[in-house]
Design a protein around this motif. Structure first.
Motif: not given
Ligand SMILES: Cc1cc2nc3c(=O)[nH]c(=O)nc-3n(C[C@H](O)[C@H](O)[C@H](O)COP(=O)(O)OP(=O)(O)OC[C@H]3O[C@@H](n4cnc5c(N)ncnc54)[C@H](O)[C@@H]3O)c2cc1C
Length: 423
Positions: A51-52, A73, A81-82, A85-86, A88, A215, A374-377
């Motif tokens: 998501g980020h 990706e 984690n996107t 997560n749950t 919230i 990467v 907590g980064g989904f929000k």
């Molecule tokens: C069980 C669980 C419940 C949660 N519940 C909540 C909640 O209710 N509310 C909330 O706010 N947050 C929640 N979170 C946290 C939240 O999901 C994360 O903080 C957030 O989704 C992170 O988003 P992101 O885009 O940074 O990461 P991600 O969605 O993890 O994306 C990072 C991406 O980078 C890719 N990547 C990694 N290494 C490489 C590489 N070398 N080359 C290319 N790509 C790579 C991965 O494959 C991945 O797709 C929860 C997390 C979990 C695990």
């Protein structure tokens, strides 16, 4: 604004397009985003299609006029984690810096479906934090008051008012309910839709979303990043933004530095679907359990992170016991409900439970990681300020306090209590 020759215009989702496509038996929906081969070089590469990362690419193209952007990706978008997560969403953290970034996100969430023309199912159904002891009461009062001062909505509830919100709540359980703080603007959103909505909108503006492209290293000359080594060959870049929750230190290591981050698993479960019974999100930090109900009717349940460093993305029995015990105490009617699925994700946790949005020791390389449990929000707000930081080469005012340097200067943004049971 002049049309971008690389752009990939999409037809608008509306009731009319739904009817039009129904008439052709839904055979003619266009592809939501392209699957292009990587170009030899881009203005900006975003590593990580969560998501980020996708939000960053979207705002780079939409607001900063930089459309020669690739999101790399390693697996499929939203598969980190996107998609785990749950869901919230809230902004009632303690400190001013957190209020600024999380509230910026909540403000953007409220119109995100319209902005992206994609239903992200944002549901501000209210989020209730319960207090079970004197310490909890002091914590929610301090945080609630700080929320007031920062323009973040917070309402203190008596135990009776908590029960009004969730009538089957057992107030006199082992850790009795002594009160609560409610953020009415908090709630949930649909996690996959956030990734897909940003991907579709970014692709429409010309961003290349390249899946199955890991990467594996960086080319760095005289301290300046030149591009990324990937499983699909070398790709040049003037600037690189790294947004790889769960793998921050693995990727930082490739660039030759370390981050003050540990990776720990976080698990969640869902029950079998049932009729609507609970129409808000309820969190209990002391007993390490929280619950909401998805639109499909499943109870979505989670607790605290696993207390060890690991890259495992699996669930385990002791965590079920640890979380389900208090849930059943607090909500006895759930005792006969069956659990359907359990899973885990790898969360990148910092010392102060706040993210790292920062320049790095490598010039033109920026990191946005450490969102922990907590980064989904945050993708709308985080992607927005990160895009502006990358484009300008200087950190956006809202992002600046989250620099890596705070771990050395001591200017920590300690959200351990507000983030205690994750999220
Ligand atoms: C069980 C669980 C419940 C949660 N519940 C909540 C909640 O209710 N509310 C909330 O706010 N947050 C929640 N979170 C946290 C939240 O999901 C994360 O903080 C957030 O989704 C992170 O988003 P992101 O885009 O940074 O990461 P991600 O969605 O993890 O994306 C990072 C991406 O980078 C890719 N990547 C990694 N290494 C490489 C590489 N070398 N080359 C290319 N790509 C790579 C991965 O494959 C991945 O797709 C929860 C997390 C979990 C695990």
């Amino acid at each position: 604004m002049a049309a971008n020759p690389q752009s990939n215009p999409k037809s608008k989702f509306s009731v009319f397009s739904l009817v039009r496509n129904a008439l052709s038996y839904h055979q003619n929906w266009e592809q939501q985003w392209r699957s292009p081969d990587p170009k030899p070089a881009y203005d900006v590469i975003i590593v990580g299609g969560g998501g980020h990362g996708l939000a960053t690419a979207y705002y780079l193209a939409k607001e900063c006029g930089i459309t020669n952007v690739a999101v790399l990706e390693k697996s499929w978008i939203g598969g980190g984690n996107t998609g785990r997560n749950t869901t919230i969403v809230r902004s009632n953290y303690l400190w001013d810096e957190s209020a600024a970034i999380y509230n910026h996100s909540v403000n953007l969430w409220e119109t995100l479906s319209q902005e992206l023309n994609y239903n992200v199912m944002f549901s501000p159904r209210g989020l209730l934090h319960l207090a079970h002891n004197v310490h909890d009461m002091q914590e929610i009062q301090r945080r609630g008051n700080s929320n007031y001062m920062n323009g973040v909505d917070a309402e203190f509830l008596t135990p009776a008012q908590c029960k009004q919100m969730v009538p089957f709540m057992n107030l006199n359980c082992r850790y009795p309910v002594m009160g609560g703080v409610l953020q009415r603007r908090g709630g949930t959103a649909r996690h996959d839709a956030v990734a897909w909505g940003y991907a579709r909108a970014a692709d429409a503006l010309g961003v290349d979303i390249i899946q199955n492209c890991e990467v594996t290293g960086f080319r760095i000359e005289n301290g300046v990043v030149q591009g990324c080594e990937t499983t699909r060959g070398y790709i040049g870049a003037k600037k690189v933004g790294v947004v790889v929750a769960g793998h921050s230190n693995v990727v930082a290591d490739m660039a030759g530095f370390r981050l003050p981050i540990e990776s720990t698993p976080l698990q969640a479960f869902v029950s079998e679907p049932m009729k609507p019974v609970i129409d808000c999100v309820v969190m209990s930090n002391t007993v390490h359990a929280y619950v909401s109900q998805s639109d499909k009717g499943e109870l979505v349940i989670g607790g605290s992170g696993d207390p060890y460093v690991s890259y495992s993305q699996r669930g385990c029995f002791n965590q079920i016991e640890h979380v389900v015990g208090p849930i059943v105490e607090l909500y006895p009617i759930f005792s006969r409900c069956r659990m359907m699925r359990q899973w885990g994700g790898t969360t990148d946790v910092t010392l102060d439970r706040s993210p790292v949005i920062s320049k790095t020791p490598v010039e033109n390389m920026f990191f946005n990681v450490g969102w922990g449990t907590g980064g989904f929000k945050a993708p709308p707000g985080s992607g927005h300020v990160f895009a502006h930081s990358i484009a300008r080469g200087e950190m956006h005012d809202i992002a600046a306090p989250f620099s890596i340097d705070r771990h050395y200067s001591g200017a920590l943004i300690d959200e351990a209590a507000a983030a205690a049971v994750a999220h």
